[in-house]
Design an enzyme around this catalytic site. Structure first.
Site, PDB file in Angstrom:
ATOM      1  N   TYR A 129      -3.046  16.799 -38.608  1.00 23.49           N
ATOM      2  CA  TYR A 129      -3.177  15.375 -38.311  1.00 23.49           C
ATOM      3  C   TYR A 129      -2.252  14.560 -39.190  1.00 23.49           C
ATOM      4  CZ  TYR A 129      -5.877  14.489 -42.592  1.00 23.49           C
ATOM      5  OH  TYR A 129      -6.255  14.361 -43.902  1.00 23.49           O
ATOM      6  N   ARG A 159       6.594  15.202 -41.575  1.00 21.81           N
ATOM      7  CA  ARG A 159       5.531  16.025 -42.157  1.00 21.81           C
ATOM      8  C   ARG A 159       4.689  16.676 -41.061  1.00 21.81           C
ATOM      9  NH1 ARG A 159       1.429  13.368 -46.409  1.00 21.81           N
ATOM     10  NH2 ARG A 159       0.702  12.350 -44.493  1.00 21.81           N
ATOM     11  N   ARG A 216     -12.820  31.233 -26.877  1.00 24.32           N
ATOM     12  CA  ARG A 216     -12.962  31.402 -28.311  1.00 24.32           C
ATOM     13  C   ARG A 216     -12.616  32.824 -28.753  1.00 24.32           C
ATOM     14  NH1 ARG A 216     -15.956  32.633 -32.721  1.00 24.32           N
ATOM     15  NH2 ARG A 216     -16.011  31.054 -34.376  1.00 24.32           N
ATOM     16  N   HIS A 232     -10.465  34.627 -32.431  1.00 25.03           N
ATOM     17  CA  HIS A 232      -9.713  34.356 -33.653  1.00 25.03           C
ATOM     18  C   HIS A 232      -8.210  34.508 -33.468  1.00 25.03           C
ATOM     19  CE1 HIS A 232     -13.697  34.569 -35.444  1.00 25.03           C
ATOM     20  NE2 HIS A 232     -13.199  34.121 -36.590  1.00 25.03           N
ATOM     21  N   LYS A 261      -1.173  19.570 -43.757  1.00 18.61           N
ATOM     22  CA  LYS A 261      -2.168  18.527 -43.488  1.00 18.61           C
ATOM     23  C   LYS A 261      -3.053  18.937 -42.308  1.00 18.61           C
ATOM     24  CE  LYS A 261      -2.508  13.459 -43.485  1.00 18.61           C
ATOM     25  NZ  LYS A 261      -3.175  13.358 -44.801  1.00 18.61           N
ATOM     26  N   GLU A 318      -5.379  16.536 -56.985  1.00 18.19           N
ATOM     27  CA  GLU A 318      -5.318  15.311 -56.193  1.00 18.19           C
ATOM     28  C   GLU A 318      -6.730  14.902 -55.820  1.00 18.19           C
ATOM     29  OE1 GLU A 318      -3.230  16.065 -52.538  1.00 18.19           O
ATOM     30  OE2 GLU A 318      -4.365  17.890 -52.133  1.00 18.19           O
ATOM     31  N   LEU A 369      -0.974  17.750 -51.416  1.00 17.52           N
ATOM     32  CA  LEU A 369      -0.262  17.326 -50.220  1.00 17.52           C
ATOM     33  C   LEU A 369       0.899  16.424 -50.638  1.00 17.52           C
ATOM     34  CD1 LEU A 369      -0.368  17.225 -47.028  1.00 17.52           C
ATOM     35  CD2 LEU A 369      -1.521  15.022 -47.343  1.00 17.52           C
TER      36      LEU A 369
END
Length: 292
Positions: A33, A52, A100, A102, A149, A182, A207
């Site tokens: 995101y 990014r 679903r 993995h 992120k 952070e 980040l």
């Protein structure tokens, strides 16, 4: 006016926006995101955010959902439809919808894209910044790739909830070496008594914040000395000033670390100056859309 969201090619009422139950972002946190600030009808540092985003997608081997030009048009349209002059736009890209498992789904599975935008009155954050905020410290317990992120933010959520319950606004993670990494949703800074700004280098353990990069550029413009290095909790407690950086809070003064009051307990002059002049070092993209 009701809010509007963008979901996989459609602009829909925010109250009805939804993703499939087997979207991998929902089931595996298999997505990334970005959050951009909208300031006076301009998108702040959009190019850096999209750079990014591209990196995060590449690191997770998720295909880009559309061209950069198309993504920018959607961003601007979402902001325009929601009539946001000052606020935030959120975008999320996941590996898509698949049964679903993995293992990665078939290569032709289209990524899922969601965008929302909301107004955030600037005076609210200014009121918080005028008083400054407190932070607490928590043990670093996140995975090793926090430079990506991703939407996998449960440790961050738990840390920030602990901060809230402690009467603080943010939690700083402390690594095994006793150094601050952070915050739960911010980058961490301190200012030494000689006026030097200190923040951990964005090479490992944090980040690479876009607002952080803006402050580094602003500090250079203003002639401030900057040290990109780790700093300990004890060094933070003895700092003259401290602050957080993020797209939502910009430069947010910290006046308390755990139970230690910094300086005179009020936002210091350097932090106030950085907050006031932050946009001087930003890339500002005017909000225009096709036909607008």
């Amino acid at each position: 006016m009701s809010r509007v969201a963008y979901v996989n090619g459609q602009y829909v009422p925010h109250s009805h926006a939804a993703v499939h139950v087997e979207d991998r972002g929902y089931q595996f946190s298999d997505g990334v995101y970005e959050v951009c600030e909208v300031w006076r009808g301009q998108i702040v540092d959009m190019s850096a955010h999209l750079d990014r985003l591209d990196r995060s997608l590449s690191e997770l081997q998720i295909s880009s959902p559309m061209s950069r030009g198309a993504l920018m048009r959607v961003m601007k349209e979402v902001i325009s439809l929601n009539r946001v002059k000052n606020g935030l736009i959120y975008m999320q890209v996941t590996r898509g919808v698949a049964s679903r498992d993995h293992y990665f789904p078939p290569a032709n599975t289209p990524p899922s894209v969601v965008m929302t935008a909301k107004s955030v009155p600037s005076h609210k954050m200014d009121q918080i910044a005028a008083k400054g905020v407190g932070v607490i410290t928590v043990e670093e317990n996140r995975w090793d790739r926090v430079d990506i992120k991703t939407v996998g933010l449960l440790p961050n959520v738990l840390a920030k909830q602990k901060a809230k319950e402690s009467g603080a606004r943010e939690a700083w993670f402390v690594d095994k070496k006793g150094l601050i990494t952070e915050g739960g949703s911010t980058n961490a800074w301190i200012i030494l008594k000689n006026g030097t700004l200190v923040t951990r280098p964005a090479t490992h353990g944090i980040l690479k914040g876009i607002t952080r990069a803006g402050v580094l550029k602003l500090a250079e413009m203003k002639g401030f000395s900057v040290e990109e290095r780790g700093f300990s909790l004890e060094e933070a407690k003895s700092a003259q000033e401290a602050f957080l950086t993020s797209a939502s809070g910009l430069v947010m003064p910290v006046v308390k670390v755990n139970e230690t009051i910094l300086g005179d307990g009020k936002p210091g002059p350097i932090v106030q100056d950085l907050r006031k002049s932050f946009h001087e070092a930003s890339e500002l993209i005017k909000l225009t859309v096709a036909g607008g």
